[in-house]
Design a protein around this motif. Structure first.
Motif, PDB file in Angstrom:
ATOM      1  N   PHE A  28     -35.036  -3.580 -46.377  1.00 46.95           N
ATOM      2  CA  PHE A  28     -34.155  -3.019 -47.412  1.00 46.95           C
ATOM      3  C   PHE A  28     -34.629  -3.297 -48.847  1.00 46.95           C
ATOM      4  N   GLY A  29     -35.703  -4.052 -48.976  1.00 48.92           N
ATOM      5  CA  GLY A  29     -36.234  -4.334 -50.311  1.00 48.92           C
ATOM      6  C   GLY A  29     -35.443  -5.394 -51.060  1.00 48.92           C
ATOM      7  N   ASN A 210     -31.867   4.850 -47.080  1.00 49.63           N
ATOM      8  CA  ASN A 210     -32.514   3.615 -47.485  1.00 49.63           C
ATOM      9  C   ASN A 210     -33.515   3.920 -48.598  1.00 49.63           C
ATOM     10  N   LEU A 211     -33.326   3.301 -49.744  1.00 49.60           N
ATOM     11  CA  LEU A 211     -34.205   3.565 -50.882  1.00 49.60           C
ATOM     12  C   LEU A 211     -35.631   3.091 -50.630  1.00 49.60           C
ATOM     13  N   ASP A 235     -37.621  -6.901 -56.091  1.00 45.43           N
ATOM     14  CA  ASP A 235     -38.651  -7.547 -56.913  1.00 45.43           C
ATOM     15  C   ASP A 235     -39.449  -6.488 -57.682  1.00 45.43           C
ATOM     16  N   THR A 236     -40.337  -6.933 -58.561  1.00 45.54           N
ATOM     17  CA  THR A 236     -41.034  -5.986 -59.445  1.00 45.54           C
ATOM     18  C   THR A 236     -41.833  -4.912 -58.689  1.00 45.54           C
ATOM     19  N   PRO A 237     -42.671  -5.260 -57.700  1.00 43.72           N
ATOM     20  CA  PRO A 237     -43.418  -4.194 -57.003  1.00 43.72           C
ATOM     21  C   PRO A 237     -42.492  -3.172 -56.343  1.00 43.72           C
ATOM     22  N   THR A 238     -41.386  -3.644 -55.765  1.00 44.70           N
ATOM     23  CA  THR A 238     -40.438  -2.734 -55.098  1.00 44.70           C
ATOM     24  C   THR A 238     -39.790  -1.811 -56.126  1.00 44.70           C
TER      25      THR A 238
END
Ligand SMILES: C[S@@+](CC[C@H](N)C(=O)[O-])C[C@H]1O[C@@H](n2cnc3c(N)ncnc32)[C@H](O)[C@@H]1O
Length: 283
Positions: A28-29, A210-211, A235-238
């Motif tokens: 889910f990030g 789901n994003l 987080d930043t990459p996501t």
């Protein structure tokens, strides 16, 4: 000590927390970080008790083995934070109504189709999506009937979406709405709750999404995307990956609204900064 007491005494070990938080991140990030161990333990303990799992490890393994995905759904229902309310961060809605929508209504390619689409990504229990629909109605004013004004509202939490789809809210949920808007777009139910009028409900489509999907399944691009107070959990990459996908699903010079405590930075490759928490896709 009976079995239930023994289970309720159990707390999550560091290793179990690591396994569950990694699973939540991968699927889910959501980046729980290292400080949410007791929050996760508290939110999941009831599920363990009700389903008689002897440990968090046993529960984790059950989720991995449940091919139906139902256990993963329950996990995200428990873990996700669904706080939201009508007209949250009101300045955004004022800016949408007074500046963004009038500008979009007059763009020749949009006026030709008489159709405007907003995506509310991470809509939780629906308040933001319904507010968007009300604002679109208000902005269109007397020409409302000639416009097709749609809101797609998505979230990962099936529990939140069920509430959203009902369109029914308690008194305290709507009390902060301006009185004229409340009486225009809500009706009182027999039980004293408030239900969003059909005129607005019919324009909002709720879907589970789901994003973290690598691609979104939309045929048409949106004129504006609201994704507020969702990316704070990533987080930043996501976040960067998601913003890139938002850009791919917006028309040129379409608008992205994020939460007031969030920022894309002023040198984003896809978006120009317009004002706090509002960005426009580069043409
Ligand atoms: C705090 S609420 C924000 C609600 C609303 N946008 C607002 O600003 O009031 C965050 C929402 O993001 C959703 N969410 C979190 N991770 C998600 C994901 N990977 N895909 C879709 N929705 C997600 C949660 O279920 C939750 O309903």
């Amino acid at each position: 000590m009976n079995e239930l007491t023994a289970i309720s005494d159990l707390s999550i070990s560091s290793r179990e927390y690591e396994l569950i938080s990694r699973l939540v991140y991968d699927r889910f990030g959501i980046n729980l970080g290292s400080k949410k161990q007791s929050l996760v333990s508290n939110r999941l303990r009831k599920v363990l008790i009700e389903n008689k799992f002897s440990s968090f490890k046993a529960y984790y393994e059950h989720i991995l083995n449940d091919k139906s995905g139902a256990s993963l759904d329950i996990l995200i229902n428990k873990i996700s934070t669904n706080l939201t309310y009508f007209a949250r961060e009101q300045e955004h809605f004022n800016y949408l109504k007074d500046t963004v929508l009038p500008e979009l209504f007059y763009r020749p390619e949009i006026a030709r189709d008489n159709s405007l689409r907003i995506w509310c990504a991470g809509c939780s229990t629906g308040e933001e999506a319904y507010t968007l629909s009300m604002v679109m109605h208000e902005a269109a004013g007397g020409s409302r009937s000639k416009w097709k004004l749609d809101v797609l509202a998505t979230d990962i939490s099936a529990r939140a979406l069920k509430i959203a789809e009902s369109g029914i809210y308690k008194d305290e949920n709507v009390e902060k709405m301006q009185t004229n808007i409340k009486h225009k777009y809500f009706q009182k139910t027999d039980t004293g709750d408030w239900i969003v009028t059909n005129e607005v409900r019919n324009k909002v489509l709720f879907r589970r999404l789901n994003l973290m999907r690598s691609q979104f399944p939309f045929k048409k691009k949106f004129h504006s995307i609201f994704c507020r107070n969702v990316m704070i959990y990533f987080d930043t990459p996501t976040r960067e990956e998601l913003v890139k996908k938002f850009s791919a699903n917006l028309i040129d010079e379409g608008y992205l609204f994020i939460g007031h405590s969030e920022s894309l930075g002023r040198a984003n490759p896809y978006f120009d900064y317009i004002r706090p928490a509002v960005y426009r896709k580069k043409a």
